[in-house]
Design a protein around this motif. Structure first.
Motif, short mmCIF file in Angstrom:
data_model
loop_
_atom_site.label_atom_id
_atom_site.label_comp_id
_atom_site.label_asym_id
_atom_site.label_seq_id
_atom_site.Cartn_x
_atom_site.Cartn_y
_atom_site.Cartn_z
N LEU A 6 0.83 -1.21 0.00
CA LEU A 6 0.00 0.00 0.00
C LEU A 6 0.87 1.26 0.00
N ARG A 7 1.89 1.28 0.81
CA ARG A 7 2.79 2.43 0.87
C ARG A 7 3.52 2.62 -0.46
N ARG A 8 3.94 1.50 -1.04
CA ARG A 8 4.63 1.56 -2.32
C ARG A 8 3.70 2.11 -3.41
N GLY A 9 2.46 1.64 -3.42
CA GLY A 9 1.48 2.12 -4.39
C GLY A 9 1.20 3.60 -4.20
N TYR A 10 1.07 4.02 -2.96
CA TYR A 10 0.84 5.43 -2.64
C TYR A 10 2.00 6.29 -3.13
N ALA A 11 3.22 5.85 -2.85
CA ALA A 11 4.41 6.60 -3.26
C ALA A 11 4.49 6.70 -4.78
N ASN A 12 4.26 5.61 -5.48
CA ASN A 12 4.32 5.63 -6.94
C ASN A 12 3.21 6.48 -7.54
N SER A 13 2.05 6.47 -6.91
CA SER A 13 0.95 7.31 -7.38
C SER A 13 1.31 8.79 -7.26
N LYS A 26 8.65 12.85 2.97
CA LYS A 26 8.01 13.41 4.18
C LYS A 26 6.68 12.73 4.45
N ALA A 27 5.88 12.54 3.40
CA ALA A 27 4.56 11.92 3.56
C ALA A 27 4.67 10.50 4.11
N LEU A 28 5.71 9.79 3.70
CA LEU A 28 5.91 8.42 4.17
C LEU A 28 6.70 8.37 5.48
N GLU A 29 7.12 9.54 5.96
CA GLU A 29 7.89 9.67 7.19
C GLU A 29 9.18 8.86 7.16
N HIS A 30 9.85 8.89 6.01
CA HIS A 30 11.14 8.22 5.88
C HIS A 30 12.25 9.08 6.47
N SER A 31 13.30 8.42 6.91
CA SER A 31 14.42 9.14 7.50
C SER A 31 15.34 9.76 6.45
#
Length: 57
Positions: A6-13, A26-31
């Protein structure tokens, strides 16, 4: 289907809609952006072409 998919799909979208990589991170709260790029299907040639456009046109 799992949370990672789901996160991967969201990021690619978001990327497909032209959202800046830093904002996706930022949206995925990655470091870091390196973590975000692992989620995305980014073609190396596409990155090179975009950089050429940015710097030389």
């Amino acid at each position: 289907m799992n949370p990672h998919a789901l996160r991967r799909g969201y990021a690619n979208s978001l990327l497909g809609k032209g959202v800046n990589l830093a904002l996706i991170s930022k949206a995925l709260e990655h470091s870091s952006l390196a973590v975000t790029t692992q989620y995305l299907d980014i073609d190396v040639e596409e990155v090179i072409d975009n950089l050429r456009e940015f710097f030389f046109y």
